[in-house]
Write an enzyme that holds these catalytic residues in place. Structure first.
Site, short mmCIF file in Angstrom:
data_model
loop_
_atom_site.label_atom_id
_atom_site.label_comp_id
_atom_site.label_asym_id
_atom_site.label_seq_id
_atom_site.Cartn_x
_atom_site.Cartn_y
_atom_site.Cartn_z
CG HIS A 34 -1.89 -1.11 1.29
ND1 HIS A 34 -1.80 -2.13 2.20
CD2 HIS A 34 -2.99 -1.38 0.54
CE1 HIS A 34 -2.79 -2.97 2.03
NE2 HIS A 34 -3.53 -2.55 1.02
CE LYS A 150 -2.02 -9.02 -2.98
NZ LYS A 150 -3.06 -10.08 -2.87
CD GLN A 154 -9.58 -4.83 -6.40
OE1 GLN A 154 -10.21 -5.40 -5.52
NE2 GLN A 154 -8.53 -4.07 -6.14
CB SER A 187 -4.14 -7.29 4.68
OG SER A 187 -3.89 -6.01 4.13
#
Length: 330
Positions: A34, A150, A154, A187
């Site tokens: 991020h 990654k 999406q 995460s």
């Protein structure tokens, strides 16, 4: 620079805008991947622009039995990471702020591409993802929005939505950030035990094996193009030690540019081995697809492709991918 925490869209809209606004959308639990997105946004926006990081755990993206309740929520740490990476503001709205009156009755459909790969494994996931991305684009009103590669499917769907529905925003994809051992930053990596993490490394190792096979195939094809067809080409390849290719060098050069089936096979060997260790890797899918629609490519395919994998290790589901290009120009 002090990063401002904003809870409502009204607070965000009240900010004075001078340059371009770049937005990085996250579900929190920020890590170096991020931070790389935020730093890239800072570079694109420039010193006069504004970088906004959204932190919102979207309930529409989680199906039955998925990890909505245990998804990490670490806003204080997220603020520090965002600030250190150069964010001007963190927009962390409540569920009521994003979905006033409850879950929306009207949602965006991901269409056929949203039903493949991740969509098969997680029905409805991409509809929920696109719905919240559309909402957040409207709420944050950016000039540019950045997403990690990654999550390749999406990213492809967001690009398609922006193009098909005429959103006035530029979409930027940022390369995957990996840990020193090759595992893609996520995460969800924090859920892995040391033993599970060792098994999980098979995802990136499989992708790298496919990438190496692809590079070898493309190099062979390039060598084959350097000499005339027929006998001269076969002799040249044979001299390089490519005895199998020399038997039909013309076919190697023309019919199988990069051999997608060989790439899949190289990756699958690693994943098959990982399914037999303790703890085992449970493969969800291995796919080599056209990034425009995420359909599987054939052996005569030329152009951009994505080698993608998803698997479970213990109770943790992980995804990864790498981009490849098949068939260099003759």
């Amino acid at each position: 620079m002090t990063t401002t925490l904003l809870r409502t869209a009204d607070e965000l809209h009240a900010r004075t805008r001078v340059g371009r606004r770049a937005v990085v959308m996250t579900m929190g639990a920020l890590h170096e991947g991020h931070a790389t997105l935020v730093r890239t946004a800072r570079e694109i926006a420039g010193p006069d622009g504004e970088v906004v990081v959204t932190v919102f755990v979207n309930p529409l993206q989680f199906g039955a039995g998925e990890d909505l309740d245990r998804y990490p929520r670490t806003l204080d740490a997220d603020l520090k990471i965002a600030e250190n990476a150069g964010a001007d503001a963190v927009f962390a709205p409540s569920v009521d702020e994003v979905y006033p009156g409850g879950e929306p009755q009207v949602r965006i459909s991901a269409g056929p591409m949203g039903e493949r790969l991740e969509g098969t494994s997680r029905p409805g996931h991409f509809d929920g993802m696109l719905t919240v991305v559309a909402k957040l684009l409207h709420l944050t009103r950016p000039d540019i929005a950045l997403y990690g590669q990654k999550d390749a499917q999406q990213l492809a769907l967001i690009r398609r939505m922006v193009r098909d529905l005429n959103f006035g925003v530029e979409i930027v994809g940022v390369p995957t950030v990996r840990e020193d051992d090759g595992l893609a930053l996520s995460s969800r990596n924090r859920y892995l035990s040391p033993q599970e993490r060792r098994t999980a490394l098979a995802l990136s190792r499989a992708l790298f094996a496919g990438r190496d096979r692809h590079a070898a195939q493309e190099a062979l094809r390039a060598r084959a193009r350097e000499v005339p067809a027929t006998h001269a080409r076969a002799e040249a390849l044979s001299a390089l030690g490519e005895s199998r290719a020399a038997a039909d060098a013309h076919a190697v050069a023309k019919a199988l540019p990069g051999a997608p089936s060989a790439v899949r096979a190289a990756a699958r060997l690693i994943l098959d081995d990982a399914s037999r260790v303790d703890p085992p890797l449970a493969l969800d899918y291995l796919a080599l697809v056209d990034p425009s629609d995420f359909t599987e490519i054939e052996d005569d395919y030329t152009g951009e492709a994505v080698l993608a994998v998803a698997a479970r290790v213990g109770t943790t589901r992980l995804i990864d991918n790498i981009p490849l290009t098949f068939g260099a120009a003759s």
